[in-house]
Scaffold this motif. Sequence first.
Motif, PDB file in Angstrom:
ATOM      1  N   TYR A  53       0.840  -1.202   0.000  1.00 23.16           N
ATOM      2  CA  TYR A  53       0.000   0.000   0.000  1.00 23.16           C
ATOM      3  C   TYR A  53       0.874   1.251   0.000  1.00 23.16           C
ATOM      4  CZ  TYR A  53      -3.185   3.636   1.551  1.00 23.16           C
ATOM      5  OH  TYR A  53      -3.905   4.799   1.654  1.00 23.16           O
ATOM      6  N   VAL A  54       0.525   2.218  -0.850  1.00 23.98           N
ATOM      7  CA  VAL A  54       1.196   3.514  -0.897  1.00 23.98           C
ATOM      8  C   VAL A  54       0.137   4.587  -0.688  1.00 23.98           C
ATOM      9  CG1 VAL A  54       2.612   5.102  -2.253  1.00 23.98           C
ATOM     10  CG2 VAL A  54       2.979   2.627  -2.454  1.00 23.98           C
ATOM     11  N   ASP A  55       0.372   5.481   0.262  1.00 27.72           N
ATOM     12  CA  ASP A  55      -0.592   6.505   0.642  1.00 27.72           C
ATOM     13  C   ASP A  55      -0.487   7.711  -0.288  1.00 27.72           C
ATOM     14  OD1 ASP A  55      -1.540   8.977   2.204  1.00 27.72           O
ATOM     15  OD2 ASP A  55      -2.194   7.350   3.513  1.00 27.72           O
ATOM     16  N   LEU A  56      -1.554   7.996  -1.003  1.00 22.76           N
ATOM     17  CA  LEU A  56      -1.521   9.100  -1.965  1.00 22.76           C
ATOM     18  C   LEU A  56      -1.308  10.437  -1.272  1.00 22.76           C
ATOM     19  CD1 LEU A  56      -3.710   9.533  -5.091  1.00 22.76           C
ATOM     20  CD2 LEU A  56      -3.388  11.465  -3.563  1.00 22.76           C
ATOM     21  N   ASP A  57      -2.030  10.686  -0.182  1.00 18.53           N
ATOM     22  CA  ASP A  57      -1.943  11.991   0.480  1.00 18.53           C
ATOM     23  C   ASP A  57      -0.576  12.241   1.100  1.00 18.53           C
ATOM     24  OD1 ASP A  57      -4.538  13.068   0.017  1.00 18.53           O
ATOM     25  OD2 ASP A  57      -5.359  11.736   1.533  1.00 18.53           O
ATOM     26  N   ARG A  58       0.037  11.214   1.681  1.00 13.08           N
ATOM     27  CA  ARG A  58       1.275  11.408   2.427  1.00 13.08           C
ATOM     28  C   ARG A  58       2.532  11.084   1.643  1.00 13.08           C
ATOM     29  NH1 ARG A  58       0.952   8.165   7.838  1.00 13.08           N
ATOM     30  NH2 ARG A  58       0.338   6.530   6.364  1.00 13.08           N
ATOM     31  N   GLU A  59       2.439  10.178   0.654  1.00  8.58           N
ATOM     32  CA  GLU A  59       3.641   9.717  -0.041  1.00  8.58           C
ATOM     33  C   GLU A  59       3.674  10.069  -1.525  1.00  8.58           C
ATOM     34  OE1 GLU A  59       4.572   5.857   2.786  1.00  8.58           O
ATOM     35  OE2 GLU A  59       3.019   5.678   1.237  1.00  8.58           O
ATOM     36  N   LEU A  60       2.514  10.311  -2.106  1.00 12.66           N
ATOM     37  CA  LEU A  60       2.453  10.701  -3.515  1.00 12.66           C
ATOM     38  C   LEU A  60       2.096  12.177  -3.676  1.00 12.66           C
ATOM     39  CD1 LEU A  60       0.643   7.611  -5.100  1.00 12.66           C
ATOM     40  CD2 LEU A  60       3.085   7.984  -4.710  1.00 12.66           C
ATOM     41  N   ALA A  61       2.176  12.934  -2.597  1.00 10.77           N
ATOM     42  CA  ALA A  61       1.915  14.372  -2.631  1.00 10.77           C
ATOM     43  C   ALA A  61       2.594  15.025  -1.436  1.00 10.77           C
ATOM     44  CB  ALA A  61       0.416  14.655  -2.600  1.00 10.77           C
ATOM     45  N   SER A  62       2.931  16.287  -1.592  1.00 12.54           N
ATOM     46  CA  SER A  62       3.384  17.096  -0.465  1.00 12.54           C
ATOM     47  C   SER A  62       2.165  17.630   0.281  1.00 12.54           C
ATOM     48  CB  SER A  62       4.250  18.256  -0.962  1.00 12.54           C
ATOM     49  OG  SER A  62       5.465  17.774  -1.500  1.00 12.54           O
ATOM     50  N   PRO A  63       2.349  18.166   1.483  1.00 13.88           N
ATOM     51  CA  PRO A  63       1.201  18.718   2.208  1.00 13.88           C
ATOM     52  C   PRO A  63       0.521  19.834   1.415  1.00 13.88           C
ATOM     53  CG  PRO A  63       3.070  18.449   3.682  1.00 13.88           C
ATOM     54  CD  PRO A  63       3.585  18.185   2.295  1.00 13.88           C
ATOM     55  N   PRO A  64      -0.792  19.974   1.551  1.00 12.72           N
ATOM     56  CA  PRO A  64      -1.498  21.030   0.823  1.00 12.72           C
ATOM     57  C   PRO A  64      -1.037  22.414   1.249  1.00 12.72           C
ATOM     58  CG  PRO A  64      -2.943  19.956   2.430  1.00 12.72           C
ATOM     59  CD  PRO A  64      -1.691  19.145   2.371  1.00 12.72           C
ATOM     60  N   GLY A  65      -1.134  23.356   0.317  1.00 11.08           N
ATOM     61  CA  GLY A  65      -0.707  24.725   0.597  1.00 11.08           C
ATOM     62  C   GLY A  65      -0.954  25.602  -0.609  1.00 11.08           C
ATOM     63  N   VAL A  77      10.728  11.639   0.033  1.00 11.73           N
ATOM     64  CA  VAL A  77       9.562  10.942   0.594  1.00 11.73           C
ATOM     65  C   VAL A  77       9.039   9.921  -0.405  1.00 11.73           C
ATOM     66  CG1 VAL A  77       7.195  11.227   1.404  1.00 11.73           C
ATOM     67  CG2 VAL A  77       8.948  12.871   2.092  1.00 11.73           C
ATOM     68  N   LEU A  78       8.912  10.342  -1.663  1.00 10.86           N
ATOM     69  CA  LEU A  78       8.449   9.439  -2.702  1.00 10.86           C
ATOM     70  C   LEU A  78       9.389   8.250  -2.848  1.00 10.86           C
ATOM     71  CD1 LEU A  78       6.578   8.787  -5.125  1.00 10.86           C
ATOM     72  CD2 LEU A  78       8.107  10.200  -6.532  1.00 10.86           C
ATOM     73  N   GLY A  79      10.670   8.530  -2.927  1.00 13.74           N
ATOM     74  CA  GLY A  79      11.641   7.460  -3.108  1.00 13.74           C
ATOM     75  C   GLY A  79      11.650   6.480  -1.946  1.00 13.74           C
ATOM     76  N   GLY A  80      11.549   6.995  -0.716  1.00 15.39           N
ATOM     77  CA  GLY A  80      11.530   6.111   0.443  1.00 15.39           C
ATOM     78  C   GLY A  80      10.343   5.171   0.428  1.00 15.39           C
ATOM     79  N   ALA A  81       9.173   5.698   0.088  1.00 15.98           N
ATOM     80  CA  ALA A  81       7.966   4.865   0.028  1.00 15.98           C
ATOM     81  C   ALA A  81       8.091   3.799  -1.053  1.00 15.98           C
ATOM     82  CB  ALA A  81       6.742   5.736  -0.230  1.00 15.98           C
ATOM     83  N   LEU A  82       8.628   4.167  -2.191  1.00 12.53           N
ATOM     84  CA  LEU A  82       8.749   3.210  -3.294  1.00 12.53           C
ATOM     85  C   LEU A  82       9.798   2.150  -3.007  1.00 12.53           C
ATOM     86  CD1 LEU A  82       8.494   5.675  -6.315  1.00 12.53           C
ATOM     87  CD2 LEU A  82       6.698   4.207  -5.390  1.00 12.53           C
ATOM     88  N   ARG A  83      10.913   2.542  -2.412  1.00 11.24           N
ATOM     89  CA  ARG A  83      11.953   1.556  -2.104  1.00 11.24           C
ATOM     90  C   ARG A  83      11.477   0.550  -1.055  1.00 11.24           C
ATOM     91  NH1 ARG A  83      15.107   6.226  -2.927  1.00 11.24           N
ATOM     92  NH2 ARG A  83      15.137   6.750  -0.707  1.00 11.24           N
ATOM     93  N   ARG A  84      10.689   1.012  -0.073  1.00  9.91           N
ATOM     94  CA  ARG A  84      10.146   0.084   0.928  1.00  9.91           C
ATOM     95  C   ARG A  84       9.230  -0.954   0.297  1.00  9.91           C
ATOM     96  NH1 ARG A  84       9.741   4.849   3.901  1.00  9.91           N
ATOM     97  NH2 ARG A  84       7.511   5.075   3.406  1.00  9.91           N
ATOM     98  N   ALA A  85       8.648  -0.591  -0.828  1.00 10.22           N
ATOM     99  CA  ALA A  85       7.781  -1.525  -1.540  1.00 10.22           C
ATOM    100  C   ALA A  85       8.560  -2.386  -2.542  1.00 10.22           C
ATOM    101  CB  ALA A  85       6.678  -0.763  -2.260  1.00 10.22           C
ATOM    102  N   GLY A  86       9.857  -2.208  -2.589  1.00 10.43           N
ATOM    103  CA  GLY A  86      10.678  -3.021  -3.477  1.00 10.43           C
ATOM    104  C   GLY A  86      10.870  -2.464  -4.861  1.00 10.43           C
ATOM    105  N   VAL A  87      10.509  -1.211  -5.080  1.00 11.06           N
ATOM    106  CA  VAL A  87      10.645  -0.641  -6.417  1.00 11.06           C
ATOM    107  C   VAL A  87      12.118  -0.416  -6.736  1.00 11.06           C
ATOM    108  CG1 VAL A  87      10.107   1.326  -7.905  1.00 11.06           C
ATOM    109  CG2 VAL A  87       8.368   0.425  -6.334  1.00 11.06           C
ATOM    110  N   SER A  88      12.538  -0.988  -7.847  1.00  2.95           N
ATOM    111  CA  SER A  88      13.891  -0.823  -8.356  1.00  2.95           C
ATOM    112  C   SER A  88      13.816  -0.422  -9.821  1.00  2.95           C
ATOM    113  CB  SER A  88      14.696  -2.120  -8.210  1.00  2.95           C
ATOM    114  OG  SER A  88      14.873  -2.455  -6.847  1.00  2.95           O
TER     115      SER A  88
END
Length: 283
Positions: A53-65, A77-88
Amino acid sequence: MADMTSSPLISVTELAAALDSSRPPVLLDIRWQLGGPPGAEEYAAGHLPGAYYVDLDRELASPPGVAGRHPLPDPEVLGGALRRAGVSSDRPVVVYDAGPATSAARAWWLLRWAGHPEVRVLDGGLAAWRAAGLPETTEVPPAQAGDFKPVPGQLPTLDAARAAGLAREGLLLDARAGERYRGEVEPVDPRAGHIPGAVSAPTTENLAADGRFLAPAVLAERFRGLGAADRRVGVYCGSGVTAAHELLALEVAGFRGVALYPGSWSEWSANPDNPVATTELPG
């Protein structure tokens, strides 16, 4: 318009075979909907075997502003989430959501924007997987150590000024529902209406009744009818999520090089200096 030899979509049959192959893809579950419930809860209740699972609000976007409700994510943040899921970089990725591919398309676009070479979207999403009678699980796979490092900027984007210019001199598509484009309703953002000169092209019209994308030739005819054949094209929506779905449909149809306005209406409408239109333009 380019050739269509390599589709950004993958069918449930193709995915089932790929998962049983010697080079299975990384599976990412991107379930999300505006206002909830949280996609993590749906993921916990059942998902494709091996999916992360990858969280769109927290990992596929920056905070709203000021840049909108879903600004582009911090690459770390994006890279960390993807690497934890095994993305290479050398392993294919398949993304899916509950069905319409709205949030999955955001992940598809972001991975390509960040430089991943092989990403596809499950056509019909989890709904199609279930309809085919294929298995689900509640087992959460362990964290992995992928090696993918985002290199942002591999796909074209627009800021507000360039979006306005494209609406005047090219083709700017508004991917929101028609009633939001026309300013009849605005459930989320500060003002109702659309960017002057933009053309209404709701994402719902990219799909067949079963939630899968229309055939490439049908989509190509749709976008040619909107004027995409011989003009520079950009897309926006409410906050840069469903616009990715439109970009996916355009790519299925064979159109390349289409730009995304990440801030979209959430950024545009929050600036009182930006003009707003409510008169519908013919496609």
